[in-house]
Write an enzyme that holds these catalytic residues in place. Structure first.
Site, PDB file in Angstrom:
ATOM      1  N   GLY A 191       0.795  -1.230   0.000  1.00  0.00           N
ATOM      2  CA  GLY A 191       0.000   0.000   0.000  1.00  0.00           C
ATOM      3  C   GLY A 191       0.825   1.275   0.000  1.00  0.00           C
ATOM      4  O   GLY A 191       0.338   2.326   0.421  1.00  0.00           O
ATOM      5  N   HIS A 214       0.838   0.520 -13.207  1.00  0.00           N
ATOM      6  CA  HIS A 214       1.603  -0.671 -13.608  1.00  0.00           C
ATOM      7  C   HIS A 214       3.092  -0.335 -13.577  1.00  0.00           C
ATOM      8  O   HIS A 214       3.491   0.720 -14.077  1.00  0.00           O
ATOM      9  CB  HIS A 214       1.174  -1.107 -15.021  1.00  0.00           C
ATOM     10  CG  HIS A 214       1.889  -2.335 -15.467  1.00  0.00           C
ATOM     11  ND1 HIS A 214       1.609  -3.587 -14.963  1.00  0.00           N
ATOM     12  CD2 HIS A 214       2.926  -2.506 -16.330  1.00  0.00           C
ATOM     13  CE1 HIS A 214       2.422  -4.469 -15.502  1.00  0.00           C
ATOM     14  NE2 HIS A 214       3.231  -3.840 -16.344  1.00  0.00           N
ATOM     15  N   ASP A 236      -9.258  -1.280 -19.149  1.00  0.00           N
ATOM     16  CA  ASP A 236     -10.277  -1.840 -20.038  1.00  0.00           C
ATOM     17  C   ASP A 236     -10.240  -3.363 -19.912  1.00  0.00           C
ATOM     18  O   ASP A 236      -9.603  -3.885 -18.998  1.00  0.00           O
ATOM     19  CB  ASP A 236     -10.121  -1.316 -21.475  1.00  0.00           C
ATOM     20  CG  ASP A 236      -8.857  -1.840 -22.152  1.00  0.00           C
ATOM     21  OD1 ASP A 236      -8.183  -2.732 -21.582  1.00  0.00           O
ATOM     22  OD2 ASP A 236      -8.552  -1.358 -23.258  1.00  0.00           O
ATOM     23  N   ASP A 245      -3.710  -4.633 -18.530  1.00  0.00           N
ATOM     24  CA  ASP A 245      -2.688  -3.585 -18.676  1.00  0.00           C
ATOM     25  C   ASP A 245      -2.701  -2.966 -20.078  1.00  0.00           C
ATOM     26  O   ASP A 245      -1.642  -2.751 -20.686  1.00  0.00           O
ATOM     27  CB  ASP A 245      -1.288  -4.150 -18.343  1.00  0.00           C
ATOM     28  CG  ASP A 245      -1.217  -4.652 -16.904  1.00  0.00           C
ATOM     29  OD1 ASP A 245      -1.884  -4.069 -16.039  1.00  0.00           O
ATOM     30  OD2 ASP A 245      -0.494  -5.630 -16.660  1.00  0.00           O
ATOM     31  N   GLU A 247       6.354   5.862  -9.208  1.00  0.00           N
ATOM     32  CA  GLU A 247       4.914   5.569  -9.093  1.00  0.00           C
ATOM     33  C   GLU A 247       4.266   6.536  -8.115  1.00  0.00           C
ATOM     34  O   GLU A 247       3.163   7.046  -8.351  1.00  0.00           O
ATOM     35  CB  GLU A 247       4.702   4.125  -8.609  1.00  0.00           C
ATOM     36  CG  GLU A 247       5.178   3.073  -9.591  1.00  0.00           C
ATOM     37  CD  GLU A 247       4.839   1.658  -9.128  1.00  0.00           C
ATOM     38  OE1 GLU A 247       3.778   1.459  -8.538  1.00  0.00           O
ATOM     39  OE2 GLU A 247       5.663   0.746  -9.361  1.00  0.00           O
TER      40      GLU A 247
HETATM   41  C1  GAR Z   1       3.420  -1.460  -7.359  1.00  0.00           C
HETATM   42  O1  GAR Z   1       4.713  -1.556  -7.898  1.00  0.00           O
HETATM   43  C2  GAR Z   1       2.390  -1.502  -8.462  1.00  0.00           C
HETATM   44  O2  GAR Z   1       2.794  -0.857  -9.645  1.00  0.00           O
HETATM   45  C3  GAR Z   1       2.274  -2.977  -8.690  1.00  0.00           C
HETATM   46  O3  GAR Z   1       2.288  -3.540  -7.404  1.00  0.00           O
HETATM   47  C4  GAR Z   1       3.068  -2.709  -6.547  1.00  0.00           C
HETATM   48  C5  GAR Z   1       2.234  -2.375  -5.330  1.00  0.00           C
HETATM   49  O4  GAR Z   1       3.000  -1.689  -4.382  1.00  0.00           O
HETATM   50  N1  GAR Z   1       1.067  -3.310  -9.408  1.00  0.00           N
HETATM   51  C6  GAR Z   1       1.001  -4.276 -10.295  1.00  0.00           C
HETATM   52  O5  GAR Z   1       1.955  -4.977 -10.591  1.00  0.00           O
HETATM   53  C7  GAR Z   1      -0.355  -4.453 -10.919  1.00  0.00           C
HETATM   54  N2  GAR Z   1      -0.261  -5.333 -12.051  1.00  0.00           N
HETATM   55  P1  GAR Z   1       2.286  -0.954  -3.174  1.00  0.00           P
HETATM   56  O6  GAR Z   1       1.340  -1.974  -2.556  1.00  0.00           O
HETATM   57  O7  GAR Z   1       3.422  -0.605  -2.249  1.00  0.00           O
HETATM   58  O8  GAR Z   1       1.562   0.237  -3.710  1.00  0.00           O
END
Ligand code: GAR
Length: 215
Positions: free
Chosen positions: A12, A109, A141, A145, A174
């Site tokens: 999170g 992503h 969609d 991805d 991110e």
């Molecule tokens: C992040 O790197 C996000 O981009 C990825 O999971 C991680 C979550 O981190 N999402 C995916 O790979 C979705 N396909 P977080 O729980 O610390 O935000």
């Protein structure tokens, strides 16, 4: 005010960046609730620390993906959510769910799409040997991805990088672009035209010089 429902599965840290942006007024919205499909997700604790409503809906409790999706929908609607934000949510949402929130589901992503979709985007990029990696915020969609891209950011891959080191560099990006994309959405500054996301209210003239973040 727009009500956001955030779906998570793990740490999170993206959720945290969104909460902070809501709290400092950069995202004009309210986080109605956080839902996790994993009861051990640390993101639940992060949300609770801010007094945000949390719910655990475990996919394993449902025989079929559609039933899991229906329960998610029920809870999101019950909480009058306008926008669904996938912040490290590791499940694929089906067509019926997406039809209930048309162009109102946004995902992050950890790769520059359309390269390296699916799980472990950072590792795929590392293993491939790209020199620029990064992340993408996009509308969701029906294909994984694949939906219209809102913002992307690139980071260099260095010669002495490990997967973890690169993953951490991407994650820091991110945390910048996800709140930024949500702020644009909530301000009404995003329009999808022929699968291209048009952004208003942002001066894009300097982008060629500082090309690492796309808006
Ligand atoms: C992040 O790197 C996000 O981009 C990825 O999971 C991680 C979550 O981190 N999402 C995916 O790979 C979705 N396909 P977080 O729980 O610390 O935000």
């Amino acid at each position: 005010m727009i009500k956001i429902g955030v779906l998570i599965s793990g740490s999170g840290s993206n959720l945290q960046s969104i909460i902070e942006a809501v709290n400092n007024g950069s995202i004009v919205a309210e986080i109605a609730l956080v839902i996790s499909n994993n009861e051990e997700a640390y993101g639940l604790t992060r949300a609770e620390n801010y007094g945000i409503l949390t719910k655990v809906i475990k996919h394993g409790d449902f025989g079929q993906c559609q039933e899991f999706d229906q329960e998610l929908l029920r809870v999101l609607k019950e909480n009058r959510v306008d926008l669904v934000v996938l912040a490290g949510f590791m499940r694929v949402l089906g067509a019926a769910f997406l039809a209930a929130f048309p162009d109102r589901v946004i995902n992050i992503h950890p790769a520059i799409l359309p390269s390296f979709p699916g799980t472990h985007g950072q590792e795929q990029a590392f293993d491939y040997g790209v020199k620029l990696a990064g992340c993408t915020v996009h509308f969701v969609d029906e294909k994984v991805d694949h939906g219209p891209i809102i913002i992307q950011a690139a980071v260099p891959v260095l010669s002495n990088d490990s997967e973890d080191c690169l993953g951490a560099r991407i994650l820091r990006c991110e945390h910048k672009i996800f709140p930024r994309a949500l702020a644009l959405y909530c301000a009404g500054n995003l329009r999808i035209e022929d699968r291209k996301v048009k952004i208003s209210g942002v001066d894009e003239s300097a982008l060629e010089d500082q090309f690492l973040i796309s808006c």
